[in-house]
Design an enzyme around this catalytic site. Structure first.
Site, PDB file in Angstrom:
ATOM      1  CG  ASN A   1      -1.985   1.574   1.674  1.00  0.00           C
ATOM      2  OD1 ASN A   1      -1.844   1.975   0.375  1.00  0.00           O
ATOM      3  ND2 ASN A   1      -2.488   0.963   2.874  1.00  0.00           N
TER       4      ASN A   1
ATOM      5  CD  GLU B   1      -2.876   5.504   6.377  1.00  0.00           C
ATOM      6  OE1 GLU B   1      -2.219   5.393   5.362  1.00  0.00           O
ATOM      7  OE2 GLU B   1      -1.728   5.217   7.028  1.00  0.00           O
TER       8      GLU B   1
ATOM      9  CD  GLU C   1      -3.176  -1.997   7.564  1.00  0.00           C
ATOM     10  OE1 GLU C   1      -2.108  -2.158   6.764  1.00  0.00           O
ATOM     11  OE2 GLU C   1      -4.172  -0.651   7.375  1.00  0.00           O
TER      12      GLU C   1
ATOM     13  N   GLY D   1       3.163   2.115  10.601  1.00  0.00           N
ATOM     14  CA  GLY D   1       3.720   3.607  10.414  1.00  0.00           C
ATOM     15  C   GLY D   1       4.969   3.975  11.661  1.00  0.00           C
TER      16      GLY D   1
ATOM     17  CB  SER E   1       5.214  -2.112  11.149  1.00  0.00           C
ATOM     18  OG  SER E   1       5.597  -0.532  11.892  1.00  0.00           O
TER      19      SER E   1
HETATM   20  P1  13P Z   1       2.869   0.545   7.545  1.00  0.00           P
HETATM   21  O1  13P Z   1       3.454  -0.452   6.832  1.00  0.00           O
HETATM   22  O2  13P Z   1       4.215   1.346   6.687  1.00  0.00           O
HETATM   23  O3  13P Z   1       3.126   0.401   8.826  1.00  0.00           O
HETATM   24  O4  13P Z   1       2.094   0.981   6.821  1.00  0.00           O
HETATM   25  C1  13P Z   1       0.814  -0.257   7.446  1.00  0.00           C
HETATM   26  C2  13P Z   1      -0.418   0.244   6.566  1.00  0.00           C
HETATM   27  O5  13P Z   1      -0.856   0.860   6.818  1.00  0.00           O
HETATM   28  C3  13P Z   1      -0.901  -0.561   5.493  1.00  0.00           C
HETATM   29  O6  13P Z   1      -1.547  -0.275   5.086  1.00  0.00           O
END
Ligand code: 13P
Length: 252
Positions: free
Chosen positions: A11, A98, A168, A174, A214
């Site tokens: 993503n 998000e 998630e 992140g 992550s």
């Molecule tokens: P990260 O892998 O950067 O933590 O993001 C995860 C995510 O939101 C994938 O949709």
């Protein structure tokens, strides 16, 4: 029980210009060639035409990161399933935390999007997950079950056997703070159990459930080996060829 194919889905969020995207995918082709995992790149809308072209003749599939549920109309700034399908998009990520947080996406909207995506012949990757507060309050299971139950309202068993769900936990996105294998497995198992309750175990054994938050080159192998985790939805690490390549080839 049919074996579920592990999915390594990137993503990209709001990263890479169309030119950068084409360069990246052209290089990813070689890394992904012959991989056991299904490889998906979730790219910004404007990158889709170039990426589809660059991915031709490879095993890389393309995902969009959002879609509107109506076929057309006065929805300024939105994009329909028909538009994405015509470009050669295979998957659409919906309900990402998000989008829920910054753009007001609700469970009901996610349900409408899931139906529209399936009707158009694409596959939704439906995201869910709890906040840190919800985890600390002990309501993770209730929250995720609620999100998924509404997202799936009105879908047929056949449709649910084809969809992808991504668990998630928001506190792991992140942050570099990955859920432990056990924490991720526990919630993915809860989601599979919910699907079994709603559609039976024949369906729940087919639905792919990814973990996201992550995921990186060093933790992918163990996470993807958990019985109810069928791969990952990867943010930051999917932007780097080396890291994403290792995630794709986590089994080596
Ligand atoms: P990260 O892998 O950067 O933590 O993001 C995860 C995510 O939101 C994938 O949709």
């Amino acid at each position: 029980m049919s074996k579920r194919v592990i999915m390594a889905a990137g993503n990209w969020k709001m990263n890479k210009t169309p030119k950068e995207a084409v360069e990246f995918v052209s290089q990813l082709k070689d890394i992904a060639a012959g991989a056991e995992s299904e490889v998906v790149v979730g790219v910004p809308f404007v990158c889709i035409p170039g990426v589809v072209e660059a991915a031709k003749g490879s095993n890389i599939k393309v995902a969009a990161q959002n879609v509107h549920w109506e076929a057309s109309g006065a929805y300024t700034g939105e994009v329909s399933c028909g538009m994405l399908k015509e470009l050669g998009v295979n998957y659409v990520i919906i309900g990402h935390s998000e989008r829920r947080e910054y753009f007001g996406e609700t469970n009901e909207m996610i349900n409408k999007k899931a139906k529209a995506i399936l009707e158009s012949g694409m596959i939704p990757i439906i995201c869910c997950g709890e906040t840190l507060t919800q985890r600390e309050q002990g309501v993770t299971s209730e929250h995720v079950r609620y999100q998924i139950k509404i997202a799936l309202l009105g879908l047929s068993a056949e449709e649910v056997s084809r969809i992808v769900i991504a668990y998630e936990p928001i506190w792991a996105i992140g942050t570099g703070k990955t859920a432990t294998n056990e924490q991720a497995e526990e919630v993915c198992a809860i989601i599979r159990q919910l699907i079994a309750e709603l559609y039976g175990s024949d369906v729940s054994e087919k639905t792919r459930i990814l973990y996201g938050g992550s995921v990186n080159a060093s933790n992918a192998k163990e996470l993807f080996a958990m019985p109810n985790i069928d791969g990952g939805l990867v943010g930051g690490a999917s932007l780097k060829l080396d890291a994403f390549g290792k995630i794709i080839r986590h089994y080596e």
